[in-house]
Design a protein around this motif. Structure first.
Motif, PDB file in Angstrom:
ATOM      1  N   GLY A 180       0.834  -1.229   0.004  1.00 59.62           N
ATOM      2  CA  GLY A 180       0.188  -0.003  -0.038  1.00 59.62           C
ATOM      3  C   GLY A 180       0.724   1.031   0.082  1.00 59.62           C
ATOM      4  N   ARG A 181       1.954   1.338   0.799  1.00 63.11           N
ATOM      5  CA  ARG A 181       2.782   2.254   0.679  1.00 63.11           C
ATOM      6  C   ARG A 181       3.717   2.632  -0.499  1.00 63.11           C
ATOM      7  NH1 ARG A 181       3.337   0.488   5.990  1.00 63.11           N
ATOM      8  NH2 ARG A 181       5.329  -0.486   5.757  1.00 63.11           N
ATOM      9  N   VAL A 182       3.781   1.328  -1.301  1.00 62.15           N
ATOM     10  CA  VAL A 182       4.351   1.573  -2.611  1.00 62.15           C
ATOM     11  C   VAL A 182       3.163   2.453  -3.629  1.00 62.15           C
ATOM     12  CG1 VAL A 182       5.112   0.455  -4.863  1.00 62.15           C
ATOM     13  CG2 VAL A 182       5.836  -0.337  -2.628  1.00 62.15           C
ATOM     14  N   HIS A 183       2.102   2.198  -3.572  1.00 63.47           N
ATOM     15  CA  HIS A 183       1.043   2.707  -3.970  1.00 63.47           C
ATOM     16  C   HIS A 183       1.171   4.370  -3.628  1.00 63.47           C
ATOM     17  CE1 HIS A 183      -1.698  -0.029  -6.366  1.00 63.47           C
ATOM     18  NE2 HIS A 183      -1.057  -0.953  -5.506  1.00 63.47           N
ATOM     19  N   LEU A 184       1.289   4.685  -2.616  1.00 63.08           N
ATOM     20  CA  LEU A 184       1.457   5.869  -2.086  1.00 63.08           C
ATOM     21  C   LEU A 184       2.595   6.765  -2.773  1.00 63.08           C
ATOM     22  CD1 LEU A 184       0.492   5.668   1.849  1.00 63.08           C
ATOM     23  CD2 LEU A 184      -0.839   6.771   0.123  1.00 63.08           C
ATOM     24  N   ARG A 185       3.811   5.860  -2.544  1.00 62.91           N
ATOM     25  CA  ARG A 185       4.893   6.608  -3.472  1.00 62.91           C
ATOM     26  C   ARG A 185       4.721   6.778  -4.881  1.00 62.91           C
ATOM     27  NH1 ARG A 185       7.772   1.822  -0.548  1.00 62.91           N
ATOM     28  NH2 ARG A 185       7.509   2.651   1.753  1.00 62.91           N
ATOM     29  N   ALA A 186       3.971   5.928  -5.389  1.00 62.71           N
ATOM     30  CA  ALA A 186       3.835   5.860  -6.945  1.00 62.71           C
ATOM     31  C   ALA A 186       2.803   7.055  -7.187  1.00 62.71           C
ATOM     32  CB  ALA A 186       3.220   4.497  -7.343  1.00 62.71           C
ATOM     33  N   LEU A 187       1.850   7.298  -6.450  1.00 62.67           N
ATOM     34  CA  LEU A 187       0.883   8.232  -6.577  1.00 62.67           C
ATOM     35  C   LEU A 187       1.435   9.748  -6.551  1.00 62.67           C
ATOM     36  CD1 LEU A 187      -2.370   6.722  -5.009  1.00 62.67           C
ATOM     37  CD2 LEU A 187      -1.949   7.500  -7.264  1.00 62.67           C
ATOM     38  N   ALA A 188       2.685   9.909  -5.473  1.00 62.93           N
ATOM     39  CA  ALA A 188       3.319  11.065  -5.404  1.00 62.93           C
ATOM     40  C   ALA A 188       4.239  11.371  -6.407  1.00 62.93           C
ATOM     41  CB  ALA A 188       4.277  10.814  -3.883  1.00 62.93           C
ATOM     42  N   THR A 189       4.627  10.370  -7.040  1.00 62.90           N
ATOM     43  CA  THR A 189       5.391  10.667  -8.373  1.00 62.90           C
ATOM     44  C   THR A 189       4.637  11.107  -9.454  1.00 62.90           C
ATOM     45  OG1 THR A 189       5.276   8.413  -9.545  1.00 62.90           O
ATOM     46  CG2 THR A 189       7.159   8.694  -7.697  1.00 62.90           C
TER      47      THR A 189
ATOM     48  N   GLY B  82      -0.502  12.664  -5.066  1.00 63.95           N
ATOM     49  CA  GLY B  82      -0.343  12.330  -3.605  1.00 63.95           C
ATOM     50  C   GLY B  82      -1.443  13.186  -2.667  1.00 63.95           C
ATOM     51  N   GLY B  83      -1.811  14.413  -3.136  1.00 60.78           N
ATOM     52  CA  GLY B  83      -2.550  15.331  -2.386  1.00 60.78           C
ATOM     53  C   GLY B  83      -4.059  14.835  -2.570  1.00 60.78           C
ATOM     54  N   GLU B  84      -4.232  13.957  -3.229  1.00 62.63           N
ATOM     55  CA  GLU B  84      -5.782  13.542  -3.333  1.00 62.63           C
ATOM     56  C   GLU B  84      -6.033  12.381  -2.711  1.00 62.63           C
ATOM     57  OE1 GLU B  84      -6.696  12.948  -7.528  1.00 62.63           O
ATOM     58  OE2 GLU B  84      -5.242  14.558  -8.425  1.00 62.63           O
ATOM     59  N   VAL B  85      -4.995  11.739  -2.145  1.00 66.13           N
ATOM     60  CA  VAL B  85      -5.296  10.282  -1.498  1.00 66.13           C
ATOM     61  C   VAL B  85      -5.928  10.396  -0.021  1.00 66.13           C
ATOM     62  CG1 VAL B  85      -4.316   8.538  -0.661  1.00 66.13           C
ATOM     63  CG2 VAL B  85      -3.355   9.485  -2.521  1.00 66.13           C
ATOM     64  N   VAL B  86      -6.822   9.616   0.291  1.00 64.67           N
ATOM     65  CA  VAL B  86      -7.514   9.443   1.629  1.00 64.67           C
ATOM     66  C   VAL B  86      -7.292   7.738   1.767  1.00 64.67           C
ATOM     67  CG1 VAL B  86      -9.373   9.563   2.764  1.00 64.67           C
ATOM     68  CG2 VAL B  86      -9.234  11.021   1.152  1.00 64.67           C
ATOM     69  N   VAL B  87      -6.675   7.425   3.229  1.00 64.98           N
ATOM     70  CA  VAL B  87      -6.437   6.256   3.344  1.00 64.98           C
ATOM     71  C   VAL B  87      -7.298   5.589   4.366  1.00 64.98           C
ATOM     72  CG1 VAL B  87      -4.588   4.788   4.388  1.00 64.98           C
ATOM     73  CG2 VAL B  87      -3.920   6.467   2.689  1.00 64.98           C
ATOM     74  N   HIS B  88      -7.639   4.456   4.223  1.00 59.86           N
ATOM     75  CA  HIS B  88      -8.390   3.805   5.258  1.00 59.86           C
ATOM     76  C   HIS B  88      -7.485   2.630   5.531  1.00 59.86           C
ATOM     77  CE1 HIS B  88     -11.201   2.042   8.390  1.00 59.86           C
ATOM     78  NE2 HIS B  88     -10.938   0.917   7.249  1.00 59.86           N
ATOM     79  N   ASP B  89      -7.223   2.185   6.967  1.00 60.69           N
ATOM     80  CA  ASP B  89      -6.569   1.133   7.441  1.00 60.69           C
ATOM     81  C   ASP B  89      -7.006   0.706   8.804  1.00 60.69           C
ATOM     82  OD1 ASP B  89      -4.745  -1.164   8.099  1.00 60.69           O
ATOM     83  OD2 ASP B  89      -3.697  -0.718   6.338  1.00 60.69           O
ATOM     84  N   PRO B  90      -7.426  -0.274   9.121  1.00 63.22           N
ATOM     85  CA  PRO B  90      -7.964  -0.556  10.654  1.00 63.22           C
ATOM     86  C   PRO B  90      -6.923  -0.905  11.322  1.00 63.22           C
ATOM     87  CG  PRO B  90      -8.258  -2.591   9.144  1.00 63.22           C
ATOM     88  CD  PRO B  90      -7.980  -1.506   8.188  1.00 63.22           C
TER      89      PRO B  90
END
Length: 344
Positions: A14-23, A27-35
């Motif tokens: 999931g954090r790879v996805h965050l890094r990819a979206l930042a590139t 990245g500023g559009e992302v909202v995360v849910h994880d329990p």
């Protein structure tokens, strides 16, 4: 409805996805849910200012599309929730555990008119894409063998075995590379750790036209290179493709791509000798997981914007690989080759 992107699951991948979206500048559009509080804390430490949703429902209310990067057994329910909420879906591999689940999701996406793409990592790796271009151009002539290894010495995941964690990659990639349909599957599965999951899988494939294939997957075999995603793991991620006119070897972990052109030719007395040229190093740029996932997500976001069906939609990217893996399970149980028609 907001235009944000909901990321469900912020574990290692999931954090790879965050890094990819930042590139990609998203990245500023992302909202995360994880329990899991530990996963949230790790993501927040790496991405200061990251926004979180307290529930799946809250996240879906704030976002127009969702990325599901959670443990495999949660995929079917979460993907269904995303589609029923009228949101577009990027579903990490393996999409779901069975072909029946995949077919239900594919039907739901069609019914709701949603864009849905499966995260088939190797389809977006530059070396795999270059190899497919060679195949499509006819460089290899008729194919006779495709083989792949996705194995090594690494953790045995708690949510899946070798089929869903590893073999699924090449259950999709080999038919995609070849442009050929798999007609039969023979598999042997083993549980060497005694934990109730197949942690070693050997799968033989028969393709339409007569080509044969082989997939080795598991977490209990010698690795060769450090894994780019899982710290401490040793891995082999390799593909071999052979045709009448050329041979190719790709080592995804070492980032090498070698080609040999030529044929076997008759030499008298029934013998045939290889007349192949020297090994050619094919110049394709290296690609780490962030770059590959960024390519996947860029394609998904473009399809969302244009309302186009992705190449790796739920039928191609979920139903077909799941049918192959269902056939592998049945083959191992019954000790025979299983046709894909029997598996779905």
């Amino acid at each position: 409805m907001a235009d944000g992107l909901l990321l469900l699951g912020c574990g290692a991948f999931g954090r790879v996805h965050l890094r990819a979206l930042a590139t990609l500048g998203r990245g500023g559009e992302v909202v995360v849910h994880d329990p899991d509080p530990a996963m949230r804390a790790a993501a927040a430490a790496e991405f200061p200012g990251l926004r979180f949703a307290a529930s799946v429902e809250e996240g879906l209310a704030r976002c127009a599309a969702a990325i599901v990067a959670t443990p495999v057994p949660t995929h079917a329910a979460l993907a269904e929730a995303v589609l029923r909420a009228g949101r577009d879906l990027f579903l990490e591999k393996p999409a779901v555990e069975t072909a029946a689940e995949a077919e239900r999701l594919a039907a739901l996406a069609r019914e709701r008119g949603r864009v849905a793409q499966v995260g088939l990592y190797f389809r977006f790796h530059p070396k795999a894409r270059a190899l497919r271009r060679f195949v499509l151009r006819g460089l290899f002539g008729p194919l006779h063998c495709l083989a792949a290894r996705f194995s090594g010495l690494k953790r045995a995941r708690g949510d899946s075995g070798a089929l869903l964690n590893d073999a699924v990659h090449f259950a999709d990639l080999l038919p995609w590379l070849a442009g050929l349909r798999v007609t039969g599957v023979f598999a042997q599965l083993a549980d060497p750790l005694g934990r109730g999951r197949e942690d070693l899988a050997l799968i033989q494939l028969r393709f339409a036209g007569g080509a044969i294939g082989f997939i080795e997957a598991g977490c209990v075999l010698p690795g060769r290179w450090p894994d780019a995603v899982v710290p401490g793991a040793e891995t082999r991620k390799e593909v071999i493709l052979a045709g009448r006119d050329a041979l190719a070897e790709i080592d995804f972990a070492a980032e090498t791509f070698v080609l040999r052109r030529g044929r076997h030719r008759p030499a008298g007395n029934g013998a045939w000798l290889p007349e192949h040229g020297p090994r050619e190093a094919v110049g394709v740029p290296a690609a780490d997981p962030v770059r590959v996932v960024a390519a996947e997500l860029s394609r998904f976001l473009a399809c969302v914007a244009l309302r186009r069906t992705p190449e790796a939609d739920l039928h191609a990217g979920a139903v077909l690989p799941a049918r192959l893996l269902d056939a592998a399970r049945r083959s191992a149980q019954e000790g025979r080759m299983v046709s894909l028609e029997e598996a779905g």
